[in-house]
Scaffold this motif. Structure first.
Motif, PDB file in Angstrom:
ATOM      1  N   LEU A   1       0.674  -0.783  -0.025  1.00 14.02           N
ATOM      2  CA  LEU A   1       0.144   0.171  -0.359  1.00 14.02           C
ATOM      3  C   LEU A   1       1.210   1.177  -0.052  1.00 14.02           C
ATOM      4  CD1 LEU A   1      -2.859  -1.257   2.382  1.00 14.02           C
ATOM      5  CD2 LEU A   1      -3.379  -0.909  -0.423  1.00 14.02           C
ATOM      6  N   LYS A   2       1.847   1.392   0.812  1.00 13.60           N
ATOM      7  CA  LYS A   2       3.456   2.671   0.429  1.00 13.60           C
ATOM      8  C   LYS A   2       3.827   2.506  -0.766  1.00 13.60           C
ATOM      9  CE  LYS A   2       6.903   4.036   2.844  1.00 13.60           C
ATOM     10  NZ  LYS A   2       5.975   5.516   3.054  1.00 13.60           N
ATOM     11  N   LYS A   3       3.257   1.592  -1.875  1.00  9.43           N
ATOM     12  CA  LYS A   3       4.338   1.344  -3.086  1.00  9.43           C
ATOM     13  C   LYS A   3       2.624   2.108  -3.844  1.00  9.43           C
ATOM     14  CE  LYS A   3       6.679  -1.800  -4.828  1.00  9.43           C
ATOM     15  NZ  LYS A   3       7.644  -2.896  -4.981  1.00  9.43           N
ATOM     16  N   ILE A   4       2.329   1.603  -3.464  1.00  7.78           N
ATOM     17  CA  ILE A   4       0.298   1.668  -4.529  1.00  7.78           C
ATOM     18  C   ILE A   4       0.472   3.669  -4.274  1.00  7.78           C
ATOM     19  CG2 ILE A   4      -1.659   1.848  -4.884  1.00  7.78           C
ATOM     20  CD1 ILE A   4      -1.555  -1.353  -4.355  1.00  7.78           C
ATOM     21  N   PHE A   5       0.844   4.010  -3.354  1.00  8.19           N
ATOM     22  CA  PHE A   5      -0.013   5.579  -2.920  1.00  8.19           C
ATOM     23  C   PHE A   5       1.512   6.663  -2.765  1.00  8.19           C
ATOM     24  CE2 PHE A   5      -3.529   3.000  -1.035  1.00  8.19           C
ATOM     25  CZ  PHE A   5      -4.637   3.741  -1.872  1.00  8.19           C
ATOM     26  N   GLU A   6       2.185   5.757  -2.663  1.00 11.77           N
ATOM     27  CA  GLU A   6       3.135   7.296  -2.522  1.00 11.77           C
ATOM     28  C   GLU A   6       4.238   6.501  -4.185  1.00 11.77           C
ATOM     29  OE1 GLU A   6       5.911   7.139   0.724  1.00 11.77           O
ATOM     30  OE2 GLU A   6       3.517   6.292   2.691  1.00 11.77           O
ATOM     31  N   THR A   7       4.773   5.616  -4.811  1.00 10.52           N
ATOM     32  CA  THR A   7       5.465   5.367  -6.003  1.00 10.52           C
ATOM     33  C   THR A   7       4.666   5.109  -7.241  1.00 10.52           C
ATOM     34  OG1 THR A   7       5.717   3.084  -5.879  1.00 10.52           O
ATOM     35  CG2 THR A   7       6.656   4.797  -4.090  1.00 10.52           C
ATOM     36  N   GLU A   8       5.540   6.169  -7.637  1.00 12.72           N
ATOM     37  CA  GLU A   8       5.357   5.953  -9.505  1.00 12.72           C
ATOM     38  C   GLU A   8       5.234   4.441 -10.135  1.00 12.72           C
ATOM     39  OE1 GLU A   8       4.355   7.006 -13.327  1.00 12.72           O
ATOM     40  OE2 GLU A   8       4.820   8.507 -11.689  1.00 12.72           O
ATOM     41  N   GLU A   9       6.697   3.420  -9.398  1.00 18.26           N
ATOM     42  CA  GLU A   9       5.750   2.132  -9.801  1.00 18.26           C
ATOM     43  C   GLU A   9       5.210   1.325  -9.531  1.00 18.26           C
ATOM     44  OE1 GLU A   9       8.465  -2.541  -8.356  1.00 18.26           O
ATOM     45  OE2 GLU A   9       9.442   0.496  -7.674  1.00 18.26           O
ATOM     46  N   GLY A  10       4.252   1.852  -8.246  1.00 16.70           N
ATOM     47  CA  GLY A  10       3.130   1.505  -7.585  1.00 16.70           C
ATOM     48  C   GLY A  10       2.250   1.761  -7.782  1.00 16.70           C
ATOM     49  N   SER A  11       1.917   3.056  -8.641  1.00 19.75           N
ATOM     50  CA  SER A  11       1.248   3.753  -9.345  1.00 19.75           C
ATOM     51  C   SER A  11       0.805   2.634 -11.052  1.00 19.75           C
ATOM     52  CB  SER A  11       1.016   5.502 -10.221  1.00 19.75           C
ATOM     53  OG  SER A  11       2.114   5.334 -10.772  1.00 19.75           O
ATOM     54  N   LYS A  12       2.046   1.288 -11.333  1.00 16.28           N
ATOM     55  CA  LYS A  12       1.771   1.461 -12.335  1.00 16.28           C
ATOM     56  C   LYS A  12       1.416  -0.403 -12.205  1.00 16.28           C
ATOM     57  CE  LYS A  12       5.332   3.331 -15.378  1.00 16.28           C
ATOM     58  NZ  LYS A  12       5.311   4.250 -14.339  1.00 16.28           N
ATOM     59  N   LEU A  13       0.576  -0.498 -10.548  1.00 10.46           N
ATOM     60  CA  LEU A  13       0.884  -1.741 -10.693  1.00 10.46           C
ATOM     61  C   LEU A  13      -0.939  -2.026 -10.531  1.00 10.46           C
ATOM     62  CD1 LEU A  13       2.263  -2.583  -6.830  1.00 10.46           C
ATOM     63  CD2 LEU A  13       2.901  -3.621  -8.709  1.00 10.46           C
ATOM     64  N   PRO A  14      -1.581  -2.757 -10.343  1.00  7.56           N
ATOM     65  CA  PRO A  14      -2.823  -3.677 -11.342  1.00  7.56           C
ATOM     66  C   PRO A  14      -4.057  -2.709 -10.108  1.00  7.56           C
ATOM     67  CG  PRO A  14      -2.006  -5.522 -11.548  1.00  7.56           C
ATOM     68  CD  PRO A  14      -0.281  -4.539 -10.786  1.00  7.56           C
ATOM     69  N   CYS A  15      -3.234  -2.225  -8.962  1.00  8.85           N
ATOM     70  CA  CYS A  15      -4.449  -1.570  -8.186  1.00  8.85           C
ATOM     71  C   CYS A  15      -4.178  -0.422  -8.147  1.00  8.85           C
ATOM     72  CB  CYS A  15      -3.909  -1.728  -6.401  1.00  8.85           C
ATOM     73  SG  CYS A  15      -4.317  -3.732  -5.619  1.00  8.85           S
ATOM     74  N   GLY A  16      -2.795   0.209  -9.124  1.00 10.82           N
ATOM     75  CA  GLY A  16      -2.119   1.803  -8.763  1.00 10.82           C
ATOM     76  C   GLY A  16      -2.699   1.740 -10.102  1.00 10.82           C
ATOM     77  N   LEU A  17      -2.963   1.186 -10.895  1.00  4.99           N
ATOM     78  CA  LEU A  17      -3.787   1.325 -11.854  1.00  4.99           C
ATOM     79  C   LEU A  17      -5.302   1.721 -11.926  1.00  4.99           C
ATOM     80  CD1 LEU A  17      -1.879  -1.200 -14.684  1.00  4.99           C
ATOM     81  CD2 LEU A  17      -2.098   0.816 -14.816  1.00  4.99           C
ATOM     82  N   VAL A  18      -6.256   1.207 -11.126  1.00  6.05           N
ATOM     83  CA  VAL A  18      -7.489   0.495 -10.980  1.00  6.05           C
ATOM     84  C   VAL A  18      -7.496   2.601 -10.106  1.00  6.05           C
ATOM     85  CG1 VAL A  18      -9.515   0.292  -9.506  1.00  6.05           C
ATOM     86  CG2 VAL A  18      -7.873  -1.358 -10.157  1.00  6.05           C
ATOM     87  N   ASN A  19      -7.053   3.151  -9.018  1.00  4.02           N
ATOM     88  CA  ASN A  19      -6.925   4.068  -8.300  1.00  4.02           C
ATOM     89  C   ASN A  19      -6.655   5.459  -9.803  1.00  4.02           C
ATOM     90  OD1 ASN A  19      -7.108   3.448  -6.232  1.00  4.02           O
ATOM     91  ND2 ASN A  19      -4.385   3.736  -5.808  1.00  4.02           N
TER      92      ASN A  19
END
Length: 266
Positions: free
Chosen positions: A220-238
């Motif tokens: 969750l830290k990765k998804i909400f804080e990093t560019e890398e996390g924004s490319k994960l499936p959950c990050g793409l839904v966000n």
């Protein structure tokens, strides 16, 4: 990220805080959907979600008009499913049935549920095609419907950032036409699954994640804080859903996560 960011809710207790707020949120979507078209169409995933959802929905009603679960007006679909028999321990349908459907009191009525067709267990692409045909028969009364519009999509978040059966860096993330996709090489067993496509997920009227436990904190830290996390499936839904997306998390799951939080739906 385009538009407003997703809503991130943090609760101390799953049973005492998260579940009542999830109930309030789900029933808000139910009541809005019933005003729109007299039916509430929900897609659900597996994992720990069905148990938390059952805790929320099977709690006693406050008696308020807007706090009534109208199960007979629900249509439940699966955001993803494993290509196993419906009574298999890996089946999302089995999870939902045992945690929720079997426990609904008789006087509340039952939702209409759309599980996979076990006749196609040996052909994962055919299973995906058949499930897509089911969606077409319900959502696409007119040829102009490009994507099915679920009133609510309820999802989990894997420790690798996957959701549904959409996994990081997998070619399925680039699929833009099909509603339901097949996967034969899932990084998590079982390997054969079907899943809603990313465009279908982000098209939902509302999208909610339930992610709990300290094991989710790093992703969750990765998804909400990093560019890398924004490319994960959950990050793409966000990114695709923006403010349509709400996250229901407990405090351990958000340990060290630096992102604006909301305390309550209620």
């Amino acid at each position: 990220m385009m538009g407003r960011p997703p809503n991130l809710f943090c609760f101390q207790s799953i049973d005492k805080d998260l579940a009542p707020n999830l109930r309030k949120y789900v029933l808000e979507q139910q009541n809005e959907a019933l005003k729109r078209h007299e039916v509430f169409r929900v897609a659900v995933s597996g994992g720990s979600l069905p148990a938390t959802l059952a805790t929320a929905l099977l709690a006693p009603s406050s008696g308020a008009e807007d706090d009534k679960v109208e199960f007979p007006k629900w249509e439940i679909f699966y955001a993803d499913e494993r290509c196993v028999p419906l009574d298999h321990d890996d089946s999302n349908h089995k999870l939902v049935k045992e945690n929720l459907l079997d426990k609904i009191p008789a006087d509340m009525g039952q939702p209409k549920v759309y599980p996979i067709d076990e006749a196609h267990l040996d052909d994962v692409q055919e299973m995906a095609d058949q499930y897509e045909k089911t969606l077409v028969s319900i959502f696409a009364a007119r040829d102009s419907v490009k994507l099915p519009l679920f009133d609510l999509i309820l999802l989990g978040c894997g420790p690798d950032g996957h959701t549904c059966s959409l996994f990081p860096d997998h070619p399925l993330l680039r699929e833009s036409d099909a509603w339901v996709l097949s996967i034969s090489d899932s990084p998590k067993p079982p390997p054969k699954r079907i899943t809603l496509s990313l465009p279908v997920v982000v098209h939902g009227v509302k999208i909610a994640f339930v992610a709990t436990g300290g094991g989710k904190a790093s992703v969750l830290k990765k998804i909400f804080e990093t560019e890398e996390g924004s490319k994960l499936p959950c990050g793409l839904v966000n990114a695709g859903g923006g403010e349509k997306v709400s996250w229901f998390c407990d405090a351990p799951a958000l340990e060290g996560v630096n992102f604006p939080r909301r305390g309550s739906v209620i």
